[in-house]
Design an enzyme around this catalytic site. Structure first.
Site, mmCIF file in Angstrom:
data_model
loop_
_atom_site.group_PDB
_atom_site.id
_atom_site.type_symbol
_atom_site.label_atom_id
_atom_site.label_comp_id
_atom_site.label_asym_id
_atom_site.label_seq_id
_atom_site.Cartn_x
_atom_site.Cartn_y
_atom_site.Cartn_z
ATOM 1 N N HIS A 151 -13.791 1.721 0.084
ATOM 2 C CA HIS A 151 -12.464 1.887 0.533
ATOM 3 C C HIS A 151 -11.055 3.171 0.135
ATOM 4 O O HIS A 151 -10.532 2.237 -0.825
ATOM 5 C CB HIS A 151 -12.184 0.803 1.913
ATOM 6 C CG HIS A 151 -11.746 0.695 2.621
ATOM 7 N ND1 HIS A 151 -10.609 -0.295 2.875
ATOM 8 C CD2 HIS A 151 -10.673 1.380 3.466
ATOM 9 C CE1 HIS A 151 -9.737 -0.762 3.884
ATOM 10 N NE2 HIS A 151 -9.886 1.228 4.175
ATOM 11 N N TYR A 207 -3.545 -3.673 10.989
ATOM 12 C CA TYR A 207 -4.970 -3.711 10.750
ATOM 13 C C TYR A 207 -5.834 -5.134 10.385
ATOM 14 O O TYR A 207 -6.825 -5.073 10.853
ATOM 15 C CB TYR A 207 -4.355 -3.431 9.277
ATOM 16 C CG TYR A 207 -4.473 -1.722 8.701
ATOM 17 C CD1 TYR A 207 -4.440 -1.120 9.801
ATOM 18 C CD2 TYR A 207 -4.709 -1.562 7.440
ATOM 19 C CE1 TYR A 207 -3.836 0.393 9.669
ATOM 20 C CE2 TYR A 207 -3.997 0.185 7.650
ATOM 21 C CZ TYR A 207 -3.910 0.807 8.334
ATOM 22 O OH TYR A 207 -3.122 2.088 7.771
ATOM 23 N N HIS A 255 -10.138 -4.452 4.897
ATOM 24 C CA HIS A 255 -9.024 -5.925 4.333
ATOM 25 C C HIS A 255 -9.778 -7.338 4.569
ATOM 26 O O HIS A 255 -8.867 -8.156 4.947
ATOM 27 C CB HIS A 255 -8.364 -5.673 5.187
ATOM 28 C CG HIS A 255 -7.833 -4.536 6.071
ATOM 29 N ND1 HIS A 255 -7.831 -3.406 7.157
ATOM 30 C CD2 HIS A 255 -7.022 -3.410 5.034
ATOM 31 C CE1 HIS A 255 -7.937 -2.433 6.931
ATOM 32 N NE2 HIS A 255 -7.207 -1.753 5.846
ATOM 33 N N GLU A 280 -8.960 0.377 -1.809
ATOM 34 C CA GLU A 280 -7.985 0.877 -0.067
ATOM 35 C C GLU A 280 -6.608 1.576 -0.920
ATOM 36 O O GLU A 280 -6.143 1.511 -0.889
ATOM 37 C CB GLU A 280 -7.318 0.202 0.686
ATOM 38 C CG GLU A 280 -6.525 0.969 2.198
ATOM 39 C CD GLU A 280 -6.464 0.055 3.286
ATOM 40 O OE1 GLU A 280 -6.232 -1.090 3.393
ATOM 41 O OE2 GLU A 280 -6.480 1.054 4.140
ATOM 42 N N ARG A 322 1.117 -1.159 -3.081
ATOM 43 C CA ARG A 322 1.373 0.022 -4.768
ATOM 44 C C ARG A 322 1.594 -0.892 -5.534
ATOM 45 O O ARG A 322 2.388 -0.344 -6.176
ATOM 46 C CB ARG A 322 1.567 1.584 -4.107
ATOM 47 C CG ARG A 322 1.538 1.713 -2.811
ATOM 48 C CD ARG A 322 1.964 3.286 -2.829
ATOM 49 N NE ARG A 322 0.902 3.703 -1.177
ATOM 50 C CZ ARG A 322 0.658 5.159 -1.162
ATOM 51 N NH1 ARG A 322 1.378 6.074 -1.964
ATOM 52 N NH2 ARG A 322 0.071 5.561 -0.371
#
Lengths: 342, 342
Positions: A6, A194, A223, A284, A290
C-alpha cells in the site's frame, strides 16, 4: 523479502498538481481545460521525487518493493464527469507505470480507475485493461464512494459493480477498497472517511453473498480494516444474527487487511484477531501521518517496527505477512517477481 | 457498584412500535396520524418488559444500574418533520422515565432529542429541559447525523450545535454521541453507521477547538469509540500534523469512551491505549449483538466478563471504570445516587 502492498505516489512533481488544477478550472471554463499532452515530467524529475522520498525511506526502513498506485486523496472521483476522471486516471496511472519502469526492483504499479459518481463502472474497463496488459499493473484501487463522502453508489455487493469484478477475476487481480478525498464537511479525509469506508466495505460484504458469485474475488481492506479487527466480536456476532457462516468461511477467503495501523497495540490486536494468512504488510508511506511519534522516537507509519516488535508474529509468520500473502493475493506480482528471479 | 452507562429501551411493549407505525403512516395521510394520548402501556406491561429482559440480565451478570435511554435505532430522526420527532421523543422519553420510576434503583434515564434534519437544534431545548427538570434525566443522546446516513448536518464543532451545548453546560450533563437507523443503503446501521459515527465525531472534535469554547462540555463516544482506540497512533499523528495539542490535553478532558466492544482483545486494547479515567463501563444490552459467542460460551455483549478477565484493569482501576468515572461524567447521576444513600 518485504513487500509493502500500500503505497501511493504522494510525492509527484508539482507539475502534476498544476495540471490537475487547470483541468478542474476547465470544468467551469473549457478554454482553461488542460490537455493530457501538456503535462511534461521528465524521467529525472520522477527519479528525484522517488529517490528522495519513498525509496529513501524504503531503504532506511528495510522494505524491498512497494505496490504503487496514484495518490488516493487526489483521485477525487467526485470532481467533474467521466471524461475528467478518465483523462486524470490515465495520467496518474502512466506516472506510476513510469516509476515502475525506472525502479523495476522497487515499485510495481496498481491502478486507479476513472470512476465518476452515477456512471456505470463498466466505463472503467478500458483503463483497467490498459493498466494490466500494457503497464503490468498487479491490482487496482476501487473506490466504493466516488461521490466523496455522500455515499450515493450502491453497496459493493450490488450488481452495479459486477463488470469490474468480472474483469478482476479474469485477470486474477485484487482490489484495494480505497476511497478518496471527502467533500463532505462531516468527514475528515484521512481521519474519518478512510476508516469509515473500510468498516463500511467490510460490513457490506458481511451482509451480502458476493463471494458466492465470485469465489476468487479478492479485496484488501486498507488501514488495518478500519474499525473491523477492534470490533471483531461485534462482527462475528452480527454475522451470527444475520445467519451467515462464520466469518472465516464467509469472508476470509476473499478479504484481506493491511498493516497500516500506526501504533504497537493496534498491530498487536490486528495480528491477534485476524488470521495471519489475511494480513499483508503495508505502511501507506508517505501518506496521511508523516510525523515522528514522540512516544517512540520513530515515524508513526514505520509499520515494520511494530511487526518486528511483535511477540505474536514471529519466524515464518513474519515472512507470510511480509511476502507470502502478497504473492498469493497478487498473483501477477508473484509472476513479475519470478521473472526477475526473485 | 456497577453502572452501565449505555442501555436503550429496546424491549418496549409492541404497542409502542404499532403507535410509531401509525405515526409514520400519518405523515403521508394525516387521517391515519396517531395521537400521543392514544398510546396506552400499563405499568405492569412496562415492568414485565424490563424484568424479563434488561433487569434479568443485569442480575445475572451483576450490574446494578443502567443509564437508560430510548432505543437508538428507533429514534429515526430522518422520518417526518420536527413535529413528528417531537411527539415521538416525548413518548419515548416518558416511557424511560416511567421505567426509572418503577425501578429507581436499577434505571436512571437519559433523553433522546426531537432532532430533525435541517431543523435548528435549539428546537430540542424544551424537551431537554423537561427531561432534566421533571424526569430526572442525567444525560442526553445527541445524534450528529439526524439525516440517517446522509450526513447533511454541520460537524459537531459548528455553532449550529451550540444551543444544545449551552444547555448541557448549564445542567452539567454529558451527551452520548449516538446516531440512529441508517436509511442509506451503503451503511448497515449497527455494523457500519454506528461505528463510523463514533470515529467521525471524534475526528470532528480533533480538527476543531470546541472545548476551548466549552471547557466543561462532555461527550461519551459509544461502541468503544468506533475505530479510534485501534487507530490511536493515527489520531495522535493527525493531531500532530494539524498542530493540535496532545490528545490527552486537546480532547481527553472532555471525551470519554464506553466499553461496548464485544471481545476480549478489543477491551484489552481499549484499556491499554485510553487512560482509564476516560473509560466508562457499558454493554448496550439488549442491543445489536444478542447472541452467545461460540468461542467463549458467553454473550458477546456481556462486557463485564472482559473487564473481569483483564490483566490490565485491576483493583481500584476496575472501580473507576465501573462506577467512579460515571459518577464524575454524570454529576446528576452521582447526586441521585447519593440521595438514595448509595
Amino acid at each position: 523479502m518485504i513487500i509493502d502492498c500500500h503505497g501511493h505516489y504522494t510525492t509527484a512533481p508539482k507539475a502534476l498538481e498544476d495540471w490537475r488544477n487547470r483541468q478542474i478550472a476547465g470544468i467551469k471554463d473549457p478554454a482553461l481545460m488542460s490537455k493530457a499532452g501538456e503535462l511534461k515530467i521528465s524521467d529525472d524529475e520522477l527519479r528525484e521525487s522517488i529517490e528522495k522520498n519513498q525509496l529513501r525511506l524504503m531503504n532506511e526502513r528495510g522494505s524491498d518493493l512497494t505496490i504503487f498506485s496514484p495518490r488516493a486523496s487526489f483521485m477525487a472521483h467526485h470532481i467533474g464527469d467521466f471524461a475528467v476522471s478518465s483523462t486524470w486516471a490515465a495520467i496518474c496511472n502512466e506516472l506510476c507505470f513510469r516509476v515502475s519502469q525506472l525502479f523495476p526492483r522497487h515499485f510495481i504499479p496498481a491502478a486507479m480507475l476513472p470512476q465518476s459518481p452515477g456512471v456505470d463502472p463498466a466505463t472503467c474497463i478500458p483503463e483497467l485493461v490498459k493498466c494490466v496488459e500494457q503497464y503490468g499493473n498487479v491490482g487496482i484501487n476501487l473506490n466504493p464512494d466516488p461521490s466523496g463522502g455522500h455515499w450515493t453508489s450502491p453497496p459493493l455487493t450490488d450488481r452495479h459493480w459486477y463488470p469490474i469484478y468480472e474483469k478482476m477475476v479474469e485477470y486474477d487481480i485484487p482490489a484495494m477498497v480505497h476511497v478518496s478525498t471527502s467533500c463532505n464537511d462531516c468527514f475528515h479525509t484521512t481521519g474519518a472517511h478512510y476508516l469509515n469506508a473500510d468498516t463500511t466495505a467490510f460490513m457490506q460484504c458481511l451482509t451480502g453473498d458476493l463471494f458466492n458469485d465470485f469465489p476468487t474475488l479478492r479485496f484488501i481492506i486498507p488501514h488495518g480494516g478500519g474499525a473491523v479487527p477492534y470490533h471483531w466480536g461485534r462482527f462475528r456476532g452480527l454475522a451470527q444474527e444475520l445467519k451467515k457462516p462464520l466469518l472465516k468461511d464467509h469472508l476470509l477467503n476473499n478479504i484481506f487487511f493491511d498493516t497500516c495501523v500506526y501504533h504497537q497495540p493496534g498491530i498487536d490486536l490486528l495480528t491477534q484477531v485476524i488470521p495471519l494468512k489475511n494480513i499483508l504488510f503495508a505502511s501507506e508511506m508517505i501518506g496521511a501521518v508523516r510525523g515522528i511519534d514522540p512516544e517512540t522516537g520513530h515515524y508513526y507509519d514505520d509499520t515494520k517496527r511494530y511487526i518486528e516488535a511483535s511477540s505474536i508474529v514471529v519466524g515464518d509468520d513474519r515472512h507470510q505477512i511480509y511476502e507470502g500473502n502478497a504473492r498469493r493475493v497478487f498473483p501477477r506480482l508473484d509472476a513479475a517477481l519470478k521473472k526477475q528471479g526473485r
